[in-house]
Motif scaffolding. Structure first.
Motif, PDB file in Angstrom:
ATOM      1  N   ASP A   1       0.807  -1.214   0.000  1.00 42.35           N
ATOM      2  CA  ASP A   1       0.000   0.000   0.000  1.00 42.35           C
ATOM      3  C   ASP A   1       0.845   1.271   0.000  1.00 42.35           C
ATOM      4  OD1 ASP A   1      -2.273  -1.584   0.122  1.00 42.35           O
ATOM      5  OD2 ASP A   1      -2.207  -1.660   2.311  1.00 42.35           O
ATOM      6  N   ARG A   2       2.155   1.127   0.119  1.00 43.80           N
ATOM      7  CA  ARG A   2       3.033   2.277   0.209  1.00 43.80           C
ATOM      8  C   ARG A   2       3.672   2.568  -1.151  1.00 43.80           C
ATOM      9  NH1 ARG A   2       2.232   5.445   4.654  1.00 43.80           N
ATOM     10  NH2 ARG A   2       1.827   4.116   6.441  1.00 43.80           N
ATOM     11  N   ILE A   3       3.733   3.824  -1.498  1.00 46.71           N
ATOM     12  CA  ILE A   3       4.421   4.238  -2.713  1.00 46.71           C
ATOM     13  C   ILE A   3       5.782   4.756  -2.295  1.00 46.71           C
ATOM     14  CG2 ILE A   3       4.394   5.808  -4.674  1.00 46.71           C
ATOM     15  CD1 ILE A   3       1.346   5.740  -4.545  1.00 46.71           C
ATOM     16  N   ILE A   4       6.828   4.052  -2.696  1.00 41.84           N
ATOM     17  CA  ILE A   4       8.178   4.381  -2.284  1.00 41.84           C
ATOM     18  C   ILE A   4       8.985   4.741  -3.529  1.00 41.84           C
ATOM     19  CG2 ILE A   4      10.271   3.487  -1.182  1.00 41.84           C
ATOM     20  CD1 ILE A   4       8.502   1.694   0.496  1.00 41.84           C
ATOM     21  N   PRO A   5       9.711   5.867  -3.517  1.00 40.32           N
ATOM     22  CA  PRO A   5      10.480   6.280  -4.697  1.00 40.32           C
ATOM     23  C   PRO A   5      11.656   5.355  -4.964  1.00 40.32           C
ATOM     24  CG  PRO A   5      10.945   7.722  -2.842  1.00 40.32           C
ATOM     25  CD  PRO A   5       9.821   6.832  -2.412  1.00 40.32           C
ATOM     26  N   ASP A   6      12.274   5.509  -6.132  1.00 42.95           N
ATOM     27  CA  ASP A   6      13.437   4.691  -6.473  1.00 42.95           C
ATOM     28  C   ASP A   6      14.645   5.057  -5.621  1.00 42.95           C
ATOM     29  OD1 ASP A   6      12.350   3.052  -8.570  1.00 42.95           O
ATOM     30  OD2 ASP A   6      12.307   4.837  -9.826  1.00 42.95           O
ATOM     31  N   GLY A   7      14.664   6.268  -5.122  1.00 47.52           N
ATOM     32  CA  GLY A   7      15.759   6.691  -4.266  1.00 47.52           C
ATOM     33  C   GLY A   7      15.451   8.015  -3.607  1.00 47.52           C
ATOM     34  N   VAL A   8      16.074   8.259  -2.470  1.00 45.94           N
ATOM     35  CA  VAL A   8      15.968   9.545  -1.783  1.00 45.94           C
ATOM     36  C   VAL A   8      17.382  10.008  -1.469  1.00 45.94           C
ATOM     37  CG1 VAL A   8      15.224  10.713   0.328  1.00 45.94           C
ATOM     38  CG2 VAL A   8      13.696   9.086  -0.785  1.00 45.94           C
ATOM     39  N   PHE A   9      17.664  11.269  -1.730  1.00 46.96           N
ATOM     40  CA  PHE A   9      18.978  11.808  -1.392  1.00 46.96           C
ATOM     41  C   PHE A   9      18.855  13.273  -1.015  1.00 46.96           C
ATOM     42  CE2 PHE A   9      18.443  12.431  -5.910  1.00 46.96           C
ATOM     43  CZ  PHE A   9      19.041  13.658  -6.202  1.00 46.96           C
ATOM     44  N   VAL A  10      19.899  13.787  -0.380  1.00 51.64           N
ATOM     45  CA  VAL A  10      19.927  15.175   0.057  1.00 51.64           C
ATOM     46  C   VAL A  10      20.921  15.939  -0.809  1.00 51.64           C
ATOM     47  CG1 VAL A  10      20.254  16.728   2.024  1.00 51.64           C
ATOM     48  CG2 VAL A  10      19.476  14.368   2.393  1.00 51.64           C
ATOM     49  N   ALA A  11      20.550  17.126  -1.276  1.00 55.86           N
ATOM     50  CA  ALA A  11      21.438  17.901  -2.144  1.00 55.86           C
ATOM     51  C   ALA A  11      21.179  19.385  -1.973  1.00 55.86           C
ATOM     52  CB  ALA A  11      21.231  17.500  -3.603  1.00 55.86           C
ATOM     53  N   GLU A  12      22.215  20.162  -2.284  1.00 59.06           N
ATOM     54  CA  GLU A  12      22.103  21.613  -2.296  1.00 59.06           C
ATOM     55  C   GLU A  12      21.727  22.057  -3.708  1.00 59.06           C
ATOM     56  OE1 GLU A  12      22.489  23.925   0.080  1.00 59.06           O
ATOM     57  OE2 GLU A  12      22.945  22.525   1.708  1.00 59.06           O
ATOM     58  N   LEU A  13      20.513  22.561  -3.869  1.00 57.69           N
ATOM     59  CA  LEU A  13      20.046  23.096  -5.142  1.00 57.69           C
ATOM     60  C   LEU A  13      19.420  24.453  -4.885  1.00 57.69           C
ATOM     61  CD1 LEU A  13      18.329  19.965  -6.775  1.00 57.69           C
ATOM     62  CD2 LEU A  13      20.607  20.865  -7.266  1.00 57.69           C
ATOM     63  N   ASN A  14      19.643  25.373  -5.807  1.00 59.19           N
ATOM     64  CA  ASN A  14      19.099  26.724  -5.640  1.00 59.19           C
ATOM     65  C   ASN A  14      19.547  27.364  -4.324  1.00 59.19           C
ATOM     66  OD1 ASN A  14      17.825  27.151  -8.044  1.00 59.19           O
ATOM     67  ND2 ASN A  14      15.764  26.797  -7.287  1.00 59.19           N
ATOM     68  N   GLY A  15      20.714  26.960  -3.836  1.00 59.66           N
ATOM     69  CA  GLY A  15      21.240  27.557  -2.621  1.00 59.66           C
ATOM     70  C   GLY A  15      20.586  27.066  -1.349  1.00 59.66           C
ATOM     71  N   GLU A  16      19.773  26.013  -1.438  1.00 59.04           N
ATOM     72  CA  GLU A  16      19.072  25.492  -0.268  1.00 59.04           C
ATOM     73  C   GLU A  16      19.194  23.978  -0.209  1.00 59.04           C
ATOM     74  OE1 GLU A  16      15.142  27.009  -0.987  1.00 59.04           O
ATOM     75  OE2 GLU A  16      15.520  28.789   0.223  1.00 59.04           O
ATOM     76  N   THR A  17      19.067  23.427   1.003  1.00 55.01           N
ATOM     77  CA  THR A  17      19.132  21.984   1.183  1.00 55.01           C
ATOM     78  C   THR A  17      17.777  21.365   0.883  1.00 55.01           C
ATOM     79  OG1 THR A  17      20.811  22.241   2.897  1.00 55.01           O
ATOM     80  CG2 THR A  17      19.648  20.140   2.810  1.00 55.01           C
ATOM     81  N   HIS A  18      17.774  20.385  -0.015  1.00 57.06           N
ATOM     82  CA  HIS A  18      16.534  19.690  -0.383  1.00 57.06           C
ATOM     83  C   HIS A  18      16.670  18.195  -0.106  1.00 57.06           C
ATOM     84  CE1 HIS A  18      14.241  22.811  -2.574  1.00 57.06           C
ATOM     85  NE2 HIS A  18      15.434  23.299  -2.890  1.00 57.06           N
ATOM     86  N   ILE A  19      15.604  17.606   0.382  1.00 60.25           N
ATOM     87  CA  ILE A  19      15.484  16.150   0.386  1.00 60.25           C
ATOM     88  C   ILE A  19      14.691  15.796  -0.874  1.00 60.25           C
ATOM     89  CG2 ILE A  19      14.518  14.139   1.519  1.00 60.25           C
ATOM     90  CD1 ILE A  19      15.139  15.293   4.140  1.00 60.25           C
ATOM     91  N   ILE A  20      15.334  15.031  -1.740  1.00 56.77           N
ATOM     92  CA  ILE A  20      14.800  14.785  -3.082  1.00 56.77           C
ATOM     93  C   ILE A  20      14.384  13.328  -3.226  1.00 56.77           C
ATOM     94  CG2 ILE A  20      15.341  14.851  -5.548  1.00 56.77           C
ATOM     95  CD1 ILE A  20      17.500  16.972  -4.839  1.00 56.77           C
ATOM     96  N   ALA A  21      13.172  13.116  -3.703  1.00 55.20           N
ATOM     97  CA  ALA A  21      12.703  11.781  -4.072  1.00 55.20           C
ATOM     98  C   ALA A  21      12.873  11.629  -5.566  1.00 55.20           C
ATOM     99  CB  ALA A  21      11.236  11.603  -3.678  1.00 55.20           C
ATOM    100  N   LEU A  22      13.635  10.636  -5.989  1.00 57.80           N
ATOM    101  CA  LEU A  22      13.877  10.428  -7.422  1.00 57.80           C
ATOM    102  C   LEU A  22      13.052   9.261  -7.933  1.00 57.80           C
ATOM    103  CD1 LEU A  22      16.996  10.947  -9.460  1.00 57.80           C
ATOM    104  CD2 LEU A  22      15.876   8.721  -9.689  1.00 57.80           C
TER     105      LEU A  22
END
Length: 305
Positions: free
Chosen positions: A129-150
């Motif tokens: 029942d859970r939708i899980i992304p292929d990966g999650v990583f943390v990156a600096e984009l646009n000068g800010e820290t983002h947690i990104i689901a790919l």
């Protein structure tokens, strides 16, 4: 068959465990640089006969796909992965490794958490029942820290699938950016339609998440020069997102201020993701002006984040 494992063999096993599965070409590039592929294949067959490697299938072009065995994990003192191999997803898994390698070459995704690692944190009865992304990583984009689901999409899914996915994402406040890597532009249309539909229904009001898209071949081949598109149809290069200069007006997007707070959010609100590794500091390439693409930008009031 018993063979003496060399240092390079142990390094190979650790590399395959890190990425899940690797094609022969990827193994040659990562572990056997400047060595003939016939020699590489001979060594891989010996490791397979020794029981530490598994030849788990072939890609559409006939290339072999390899994964580590339980014995191989034991030889490097590591726990077996959540899943060793799924014949139906080999093409997707190998392409996902290419995406990771491209991101890592740009100083991104060093702290990657895979889909399989996240599934370890989901109860078995609830996993479907859970939708899980292929990966999650943390990156600096646009000068800010983002947690990104790919999400890597080689084939378009149903509209209902995307709708359910985006509704599920509205409950994952720690994720600030959803990054779709797609095979071609035709896959973007149904994704974007459902994304905008959820937004129009008010299910995303005051929600910080944004969505971006890029083409798989463009990302893997061009890396920093690859084009990223946001949900308003505006284009920028990955290089311009990494080497970001803050505009005079603040961006309207509420983002994660630091990794420690983000980890707390994930553990408290999104337990299916589990804790993320700490963000590693890594020097970025020298700043260069963003690439301009004539005719790419469409009229919109949306802002990049």
């Amino acid at each position: 068959m018993n063979i003496k494992l060399q240092e390079r063999d142990l390094s190979l096993l650790k590399t395959i465990l890190r990425y899940g599965v690797l094609s022969t070409k990827q193994i040659t590039s990562l572990c056997f640089a400047n060595i003939a592929q016939t020699t590489v294949l001979r060594r891989l067959r010996l490791l397979q006969e020794a029981g530490v490697l598994i030849n788990c299938g072939h890609l559409s072009d006939g290339a072999k796909v390899w994964s580590i065995s339980k014995l191989g994990c034991k030889m490097i003192n590591e726990k077996p992965p959540f899943r060793f191999s799924n014949r139906n997803t080999h093409q997707h898994d190998v392409c996902l490794v290419n995406v990771r390698l491209a991101l890592e070459s740009m100083g991104l995704s060093d702290n990657w958490t895979s889909e399989f690692e996240m599934k370890r944190n989901v109860l078995v009865y609830n996993r479907q029942d859970r939708i899980i992304p292929d990966g999650v990583f943390v990156a600096e984009l646009n000068g800010e820290t983002h947690i990104i689901a790919l999400e890597l999409e080689l084939h378009a899914k149903s509209h209902a699938r995307y709708r359910n996915l985006f509704i599920d994402y509205t409950f994952k406040d720690a994720i600030s950016l959803i990054w779709y890597v797609v095979k071609d532009e035709s896959i973007i249309k149904p994704i974007l339609k459902e994304w905008r539909g959820i937004e129009a229904e008010g299910k995303r009001w005051n929600h910080p998440q944004k969505i971006i898209f890029c083409i798989y071949n463009d990302l893997v081949k061009n890396k920093l020069d690859a084009k990223i598109m946001n949900d308003a149809g505006e284009f920028r290069t990955i290089e311009s997102l990494i080497n970001f200069e803050k505009p005079s007006q603040p961006l309207s997007t509420q983002t994660v201020e630091n990794l420690e707070n983000a980890n707390t959010e994930i553990q408290n609100k999104n337990k299916d993701f589990g804790p993320l590794p700490k963000l590693k500091s890594k020097p970025l390439p020298p700043s260069t002006p963003p690439h301009q693409h004539q005719g790419d930008v469409v009229e919109s009031t949306a802002t990049w984040s």
